[in-house]
Design an enzyme around this catalytic site. Structure first.
Site, PDB file in Angstrom:
ATOM      1  N   ASP A  15       0.855  -1.184   0.000  1.00 21.76           N
ATOM      2  CA  ASP A  15       0.000   0.000   0.000  1.00 21.76           C
ATOM      3  C   ASP A  15       0.892   1.235   0.000  1.00 21.76           C
ATOM      4  O   ASP A  15       1.892   1.282   0.723  1.00 21.76           O
ATOM      5  CB  ASP A  15      -0.908   0.022   1.229  1.00 21.76           C
ATOM      6  CG  ASP A  15      -1.869   1.201   1.199  1.00 21.76           C
ATOM      7  OD1 ASP A  15      -2.925   1.087   0.554  1.00 21.76           O
ATOM      8  OD2 ASP A  15      -1.557   2.242   1.806  1.00 21.76           O
ATOM      9  N   MET A  28       5.489   9.799  -3.929  1.00 20.49           N
ATOM     10  CA  MET A  28       5.094   8.758  -2.988  1.00 20.49           C
ATOM     11  C   MET A  28       5.704   9.145  -1.646  1.00 20.49           C
ATOM     12  O   MET A  28       6.920   9.302  -1.540  1.00 20.49           O
ATOM     13  CB  MET A  28       5.613   7.398  -3.446  1.00 20.49           C
ATOM     14  CG  MET A  28       5.230   6.254  -2.527  1.00 20.49           C
ATOM     15  SD  MET A  28       5.508   4.600  -3.250  1.00 20.49           S
ATOM     16  CE  MET A  28       7.304   4.497  -3.238  1.00 20.49           C
ATOM     17  N   HIS A 176      -5.363   4.305   6.438  1.00 19.90           N
ATOM     18  CA  HIS A 176      -4.559   5.135   5.535  1.00 19.90           C
ATOM     19  C   HIS A 176      -3.142   5.349   6.052  1.00 19.90           C
ATOM     20  O   HIS A 176      -2.440   6.234   5.588  1.00 19.90           O
ATOM     21  CB  HIS A 176      -5.240   6.469   5.223  1.00 19.90           C
ATOM     22  CG  HIS A 176      -6.490   6.286   4.413  1.00 19.90           C
ATOM     23  ND1 HIS A 176      -6.463   5.851   3.109  1.00 19.90           N
ATOM     24  CD2 HIS A 176      -7.804   6.444   4.747  1.00 19.90           C
ATOM     25  CE1 HIS A 176      -7.718   5.773   2.658  1.00 19.90           C
ATOM     26  NE2 HIS A 176      -8.537   6.112   3.626  1.00 19.90           N
ATOM     27  N   ASP A 181      -2.519  -0.594   6.270  1.00 20.43           N
ATOM     28  CA  ASP A 181      -3.366  -0.967   5.144  1.00 20.43           C
ATOM     29  C   ASP A 181      -2.777  -2.122   4.352  1.00 20.43           C
ATOM     30  O   ASP A 181      -3.514  -2.961   3.816  1.00 20.43           O
ATOM     31  CB  ASP A 181      -3.602   0.241   4.247  1.00 20.43           C
ATOM     32  CG  ASP A 181      -4.436   1.312   4.937  1.00 20.43           C
ATOM     33  OD1 ASP A 181      -4.931   1.063   6.049  1.00 20.43           O
ATOM     34  OD2 ASP A 181      -4.576   2.409   4.368  1.00 20.43           O
TER      35      ASP A 181
END
Length: 222
Positions: A15, A28, A176, A181
């Protein structure tokens, strides 16, 4: 010619959290990974998704960001600019971790995501941009939404967690936080791999090596 024997696969749930919709212009900012399980032929063995994990928070690579996307993760971008891991170092460490767990399992690594399309786009771009090498190759990813849609015989747009049978959904919350996750979705992956489809819904039965993991509360509706 003799048929080539397929090697076992080890599925690694990944994730990612990002500050925008695409890599390059945006960054990212964190990613987490958890080993979901191993498949050898028709047999799937679920792993404890908390046992083999990886997590990094990354220094952003550009000045651009979408405040709404950034807010999803709750991460402080200014702190990441000061303290985040260099992307090149993070991807080198991740490559080493993936190859180590794959070698220990005697299997080829496959990234799995929910949905894989978003997470794989960032992960593969970062692997190639910072080091030029992916331990998953260029196509070693599996989308859990597609896996569920095929098994449940529903349209892809109907493949959302809130509509899945309760026995498939993880008991863990979708927070999140990338590692939380990844672990949650590793559990979902194993449940999906062991599920026989809607004819078996609610029976608690499944085939293949290994034990189904976590059932219970609904995840988010993606």
């Amino acid at each position: 010619m003799a048929a080539r024997t397929a090697r076992p696969s080890i599925y690694i749930s990944v994730d990612i959290e990002a500050d925008g919709p695409i890599p390059g212009p945006y960054s990212m900012i964190s990613f987490g990974a958890a080993v979901a399980g191993r498949q050898d032929g028709a047999a799937y063995t679920a792993a404890d998704p908390e046992q083999q994990t990886f997590y990094r928070e990354l220094r952003p690579i550009s000045d651009r960001y979408d405040p709404e996307a950034l807010a999803v993760s709750g991460l402080d971008r200014d702190r990441l600019l000061r303290e985040g891991t260099d992307p090149g170092a993070a991807m080198a460490a991740f490559r080493g971790w993936v190859r180590k767990v794959a070698e220990a399992a005697g299997a080829q690594p496959v990234m799995c995501g929910y949905p894989a399309s978003f997470d794989w786009t960032f992960l593969y771009w970062y692997l190639m941009q910072f080091g030029g090498d992916s331990p998953f190759g260029h196509s070693g990813c599996l989308d859990m939404k597609t896996l569920y849609a095929a098994k449940a015989q529903v349209p892809l747009r109907a493949a959302v967690k809130g509509r899945m049978p309760a026995e498939l959904r993880s008991r863990r919350r979708h927070t999140h936080h990338a590692l939380d996750d990844a672990i949650e979705q590793a559990e979902l992956m194993s449940n999906l791999m062991l599920w026989q489809g809607p004819a078996q819904a609610g029976t608690g039965t499944g085939t293949g090596a290994g034990v189904g993991v976590g059932v219970g509360a609904a995840g988010d509706a993606r």
